[in-house]
Design an enzyme around this catalytic site. Structure first.
Site, PDB file in Angstrom:
ATOM      1  N   CYS A 142     -26.768  68.974  -2.436  1.00 55.09           N
ATOM      2  CA  CYS A 142     -27.254  70.215  -3.065  1.00 55.09           C
ATOM      3  C   CYS A 142     -26.199  71.310  -3.184  1.00 55.09           C
ATOM      4  O   CYS A 142     -26.448  72.325  -3.827  1.00 55.09           O
ATOM      5  CB  CYS A 142     -28.473  70.744  -2.317  1.00 55.09           C
ATOM      6  SG  CYS A 142     -28.099  71.459  -0.688  1.00 55.09           S
ATOM      7  N   CYS A 189     -29.163  68.819   6.260  1.00 54.27           N
ATOM      8  CA  CYS A 189     -29.009  70.048   5.490  1.00 54.27           C
ATOM      9  C   CYS A 189     -30.374  70.730   5.445  1.00 54.27           C
ATOM     10  O   CYS A 189     -31.367  70.105   5.061  1.00 54.27           O
ATOM     11  CB  CYS A 189     -28.526  69.720   4.076  1.00 54.27           C
ATOM     12  SG  CYS A 189     -28.509  71.133   2.954  1.00 54.27           S
ATOM     13  N   CYS A 217     -31.883  70.860   1.599  1.00 48.54           N
ATOM     14  CA  CYS A 217     -32.396  69.693   0.866  1.00 48.54           C
ATOM     15  C   CYS A 217     -32.817  68.535   1.761  1.00 48.54           C
ATOM     16  O   CYS A 217     -33.327  67.529   1.263  1.00 48.54           O
ATOM     17  CB  CYS A 217     -31.373  69.210  -0.157  1.00 48.54           C
ATOM     18  SG  CYS A 217     -29.931  68.382   0.547  1.00 48.54           S
ATOM     19  N   CYS A 244     -20.822  65.418  14.230  1.00 47.56           N
ATOM     20  CA  CYS A 244     -20.173  64.207  13.726  1.00 47.56           C
ATOM     21  C   CYS A 244     -20.831  63.876  12.382  1.00 47.56           C
ATOM     22  O   CYS A 244     -21.977  63.435  12.338  1.00 47.56           O
ATOM     23  CB  CYS A 244     -20.378  63.102  14.756  1.00 47.56           C
ATOM     24  SG  CYS A 244     -19.381  61.655  14.495  1.00 47.56           S
TER      25      CYS A 244
END
Length: 143
Positions: A51, A97, A100, A120
């Protein structure tokens, strides 16, 4: 941060490469030491590969020896969300995220000071913006 992005599975599949889709939407992992950003040293901002939301700055990236890009803090406290992940017989904390819901990787409590965290992250889940600021300067964790 932008508002929540809501797309169908078919829309994501049409927009992403097969590897991005496998990792970001199906919670896959790229093999260690193979991603384009694990040893990458340029200055800039790492954005969500799905996104475009800013997630990490190169200033917070370090070589963890794990084979994946590693960061000690996100660009902003609300850039990411975490979920418990008990897959593969392990207890881990998944990082996604917040905008999104893309699977990015995992966070571990074995990183450097000042946070002690190691985000990571799969290279394929990121898009790099050279020299970009991405977002307002985050509050730094004191030493």
């Amino acid at each position: 941060m932008c508002s929540k992005i809501d797309k169908t599975d078919a829309e994501w599949q049409a927009e992403l490469t097969p590897e991005q889709y496998r990792v970001c939407r199906q919670k896959g992992t790229e093999p260690a030491f193979t991603g384009q950003y694990y040893a990458f040293k340029e200055q800039g901002v790492y954005r969500c590969g799905c996104c475009g939301e800013p997630l990490f700055r190169s200033d917070e990236k370090y070589d963890s020896g794990s084979g994946w890009p590693s960061f000690w803090q996100p660009i902003a406290p609300d850039a990411l969300a975490t979920h418990e992940d008990a897959s593969h017989g392990m207890q881990r904390t998944e990082v996604v995220c917040r905008a999104c819901g893309a699977h990015l990787g995992h966070v571990f409590p074995d990183g450097p000071r000042p946070t002690g965290l190691r985000y990571c992250i799969n290279s394929v889940s990121l898009a790099f913006e050279p020299g970009g600021s991405g977002a307002p300067e985050p509050e730094r964790t004191p030493l």
